[in-house]
Design a protein around this motif. Sequence first.
Motif, PDB file in Angstrom:
ATOM      1  N   LEU A 131      29.472  48.138 -11.254  1.00  0.00           N
ATOM      2  CA  LEU A 131      30.167  47.570 -12.411  1.00  0.00           C
ATOM      3  C   LEU A 131      30.311  46.059 -12.268  1.00  0.00           C
ATOM      4  N   THR A 132      30.597  45.610 -11.055  1.00  0.00           N
ATOM      5  CA  THR A 132      30.712  44.170 -10.814  1.00  0.00           C
ATOM      6  C   THR A 132      29.370  43.480 -11.061  1.00  0.00           C
ATOM      7  N   SER A 164      25.286  40.628 -17.035  1.00  0.00           N
ATOM      8  CA  SER A 164      25.460  40.455 -18.472  1.00  0.00           C
ATOM      9  C   SER A 164      25.855  39.024 -18.796  1.00  0.00           C
ATOM     10  N   ARG A 165      26.762  38.475 -18.020  1.00  0.00           N
ATOM     11  CA  ARG A 165      27.188  37.092 -18.245  1.00  0.00           C
ATOM     12  C   ARG A 165      26.054  36.112 -17.969  1.00  0.00           C
ATOM     13  N   GLU A 166      25.314  36.357 -16.885  1.00  0.00           N
ATOM     14  CA  GLU A 166      24.189  35.475 -16.562  1.00  0.00           C
ATOM     15  C   GLU A 166      23.124  35.538 -17.658  1.00  0.00           C
ATOM     16  N   ILE A 199      21.805  32.389 -19.816  1.00  0.00           N
ATOM     17  CA  ILE A 199      20.382  32.032 -19.880  1.00  0.00           C
ATOM     18  C   ILE A 199      19.914  32.032 -21.334  1.00  0.00           C
ATOM     19  N   LEU A 200      20.321  33.059 -22.071  1.00  0.00           N
ATOM     20  CA  LEU A 200      19.921  33.146 -23.475  1.00  0.00           C
ATOM     21  C   LEU A 200      20.486  31.983 -24.281  1.00  0.00           C
ATOM     22  N   VAL A 246      24.022  36.476 -28.299  1.00  0.00           N
ATOM     23  CA  VAL A 246      24.670  35.886 -27.124  1.00  0.00           C
ATOM     24  C   VAL A 246      26.128  36.342 -27.059  1.00  0.00           C
ATOM     25  N   ASP A 247      26.810  36.294 -28.182  1.00  0.00           N
ATOM     26  CA  ASP A 247      28.215  36.739 -28.213  1.00  0.00           C
ATOM     27  C   ASP A 247      28.321  38.212 -27.819  1.00  0.00           C
ATOM     28  N   ASP A 248      27.379  39.036 -28.290  1.00  0.00           N
ATOM     29  CA  ASP A 248      27.378  40.450 -27.925  1.00  0.00           C
ATOM     30  C   ASP A 248      27.189  40.632 -26.421  1.00  0.00           C
ATOM     31  N   ALA A 249      26.295  39.851 -25.821  1.00  0.00           N
ATOM     32  CA  ALA A 249      26.069  39.949 -24.373  1.00  0.00           C
ATOM     33  C   ALA A 249      27.328  39.558 -23.602  1.00  0.00           C
ATOM     34  N   HIS A 250      28.011  38.505 -24.050  1.00  0.00           N
ATOM     35  CA  HIS A 250      29.281  38.131 -23.405  1.00  0.00           C
ATOM     36  C   HIS A 250      30.311  39.240 -23.584  1.00  0.00           C
TER      37      HIS A 250
END
Length: 115
Positions: free
Chosen positions: A19-20, A26-28, A32-33, A75-79
């Motif tokens: 999970l970590t 996901s943040r990385e 990048i995106l 990008v917002d969805d990935a964050h």
Amino acid sequence: MRLGCDMTEQPLDVHYAGLTRATRYSREAADILTGKVNEHLSGCAAAGDTHRGWETTAALNECVEAWASHLRGIVDDAHDIGQRIHRTRGNYVDAELDSHRRSNAVVPPPGIQEV
């Protein structure tokens, strides 16, 4: 976490390290995106600027803005996914700590021996 059709056969495992990692990845990926979106959109915007006075300039700029909005939404969805995974991990940790506290607080009644 492993979930099967028959919960009596498979234990429920929470893999905190996974999970970590998923949160970090996901943040990385979102970061990048973001860089790639900004890099490519500036080039696209330049196309509209290069052709000032053309009848297509407004349409090109609208297309760039539409794609910018769409890509920034991704990008917002990935964050958001990273945040949700982070909260999920925290909820599991809190639940385990609460369970541990509760099990330690249970004291057998007098006269009952623990097995």
